[in-house]
Design an enzyme around this catalytic site. Sequence first.
Site, PDB file in Angstrom:
ATOM      1  CB  CYS A  29       1.620   1.532  10.755  1.00  0.00           C
ATOM      2  SG  CYS A  29       3.065   0.665  10.134  1.00  0.00           S
ATOM      3  CE  LYS A  65      -2.987  -4.222   2.519  1.00  0.00           C
ATOM      4  NZ  LYS A  65      -2.077  -5.361   2.387  1.00  0.00           N
ATOM      5  CD  GLU A  78      10.316  -3.468   3.982  1.00  0.00           C
ATOM      6  OE1 GLU A  78      10.845  -3.505   5.095  1.00  0.00           O
ATOM      7  OE2 GLU A  78       9.242  -4.034   3.763  1.00  0.00           O
ATOM      8  CB  SER A  79       9.954   1.669   8.123  1.00  0.00           C
ATOM      9  OG  SER A  79      10.428   0.483   8.735  1.00  0.00           O
TER      10      SER A  79
HETATM   11  N1  LIG Z   1       9.082  -4.340   7.075  1.00  0.00           N
HETATM   12  C1  LIG Z   1       8.052  -3.345   6.879  1.00  0.00           C
HETATM   13  C2  LIG Z   1       6.903  -3.664   7.801  1.00  0.00           C
HETATM   14  C3  LIG Z   1       5.718  -2.726   7.564  1.00  0.00           C
HETATM   15  C4  LIG Z   1       4.419  -3.338   8.071  1.00  0.00           C
HETATM   16  O1  LIG Z   1       4.371  -4.471   8.568  1.00  0.00           O
HETATM   17  N2  LIG Z   1       3.310  -2.564   7.909  1.00  0.00           N
HETATM   18  C5  LIG Z   1       2.023  -3.078   8.299  1.00  0.00           C
HETATM   19  C6  LIG Z   1       1.258  -2.047   9.125  1.00  0.00           C
HETATM   20  S1  LIG Z   1       2.080  -1.660  10.623  1.00  0.00           S
HETATM   21  C7  LIG Z   1       1.193  -3.302   7.052  1.00  0.00           C
HETATM   22  O2  LIG Z   1       1.174  -2.492   6.158  1.00  0.00           O
HETATM   23  N3  LIG Z   1       0.441  -4.405   7.015  1.00  0.00           N
HETATM   24  C8  LIG Z   1      -0.488  -4.652   5.971  1.00  0.00           C
HETATM   25  C9  LIG Z   1      -0.344  -5.986   5.363  1.00  0.00           C
HETATM   26  O3  LIG Z   1       0.641  -6.705   5.690  1.00  0.00           O
HETATM   27  O4  LIG Z   1      -1.208  -6.358   4.551  1.00  0.00           O
HETATM   28  C10 LIG Z   1       8.631  -1.947   7.141  1.00  0.00           C
HETATM   29  O5  LIG Z   1       9.579  -1.848   7.935  1.00  0.00           O
HETATM   30  O6  LIG Z   1       8.158  -0.971   6.517  1.00  0.00           O
END
Ligand SMILES: N[C@@H](CCC(=O)N[C@@H](CS)C(=O)NCC(=O)O)C(=O)O
Length: 225
Positions: free
Chosen positions: A13, A40, A65-66
């Site tokens: 990720c 998960k 949220e990152s």
């Molecule tokens: N806007 C979020 C995006 C985070 C994101 O898209 N994470 C992905 C992995 S890179 C995720 O957990 N996807 C799993 C899902 O959507 O079920 C951030 O900035 O933290």
Amino acid sequence: MTANLILVSHPLCPYVQRAAIVLLEKGVAFERVDIDLAHKPEWFLRVSPLGKTPVLLVNGQPIFESAVICEYLEETASPRLHPHDPLARARHRGWMEFGSQVLNAISGFYNAADEAALSAKASDIRAKFAQIEGELGAGPYFAGERFTLVDAVFGPIFRYFNIFEQFEDFGFFAHTPRVCAWRKALAARASVAGAASPGYPAALHAFLLARQSALSHRLRLCAAP
Ligand SMILES: N[C@@H](CCC(=O)N[C@@H](CS)C(=O)NCC(=O)O)C(=O)O
């Protein structure tokens, strides 16, 4: 900072990597716990309201949220990675969001169903790098000598292209010399290099191959004897 920090992660990720880069830049001790996003765990869904990585557990309290995680670390640990001036800081936040849009374009690229969509997505990525080329100065980093949160966002972005370029030259950086130099400087930064595991390139390759997309089709052709 003396809190107990756990970064709930997925190894591929890029949003996790940006949080890890900020933690490494600030020299904050943390533990990384990887989860399988295809399965998960219950405990993860309890701490991640959107079901996404990263989550930072601070003494057990989740932050999701990152960008929010990066801002929290910026407020609680030195050195400062945002500019001091509020206007410059606001502009940096805008370019961090731009980085998230580049990541969306990259996932559109590797998931494109056919050659026409792949080519359109490649153009979209090239256009985004052309836009950011106009924002860059003499470097080595986004805003000059000092590493910033914008750099933490783009370090993981550029990592994708190390894999893409092994198979094909899409000319992503053909007309963006400043972006090229920035990419090189970020790859050499210890925090950026340290935010991904040694197994990352092979794992990303396997992930891309499994997409059932136009790109995965091309990768299979390249791998064929
Ligand atoms: N806007 C979020 C995006 C985070 C994101 O898209 N994470 C992905 C992995 S890179 C995720 O957990 N996807 C799993 C899902 O959507 O079920 C951030 O900035 O933290």
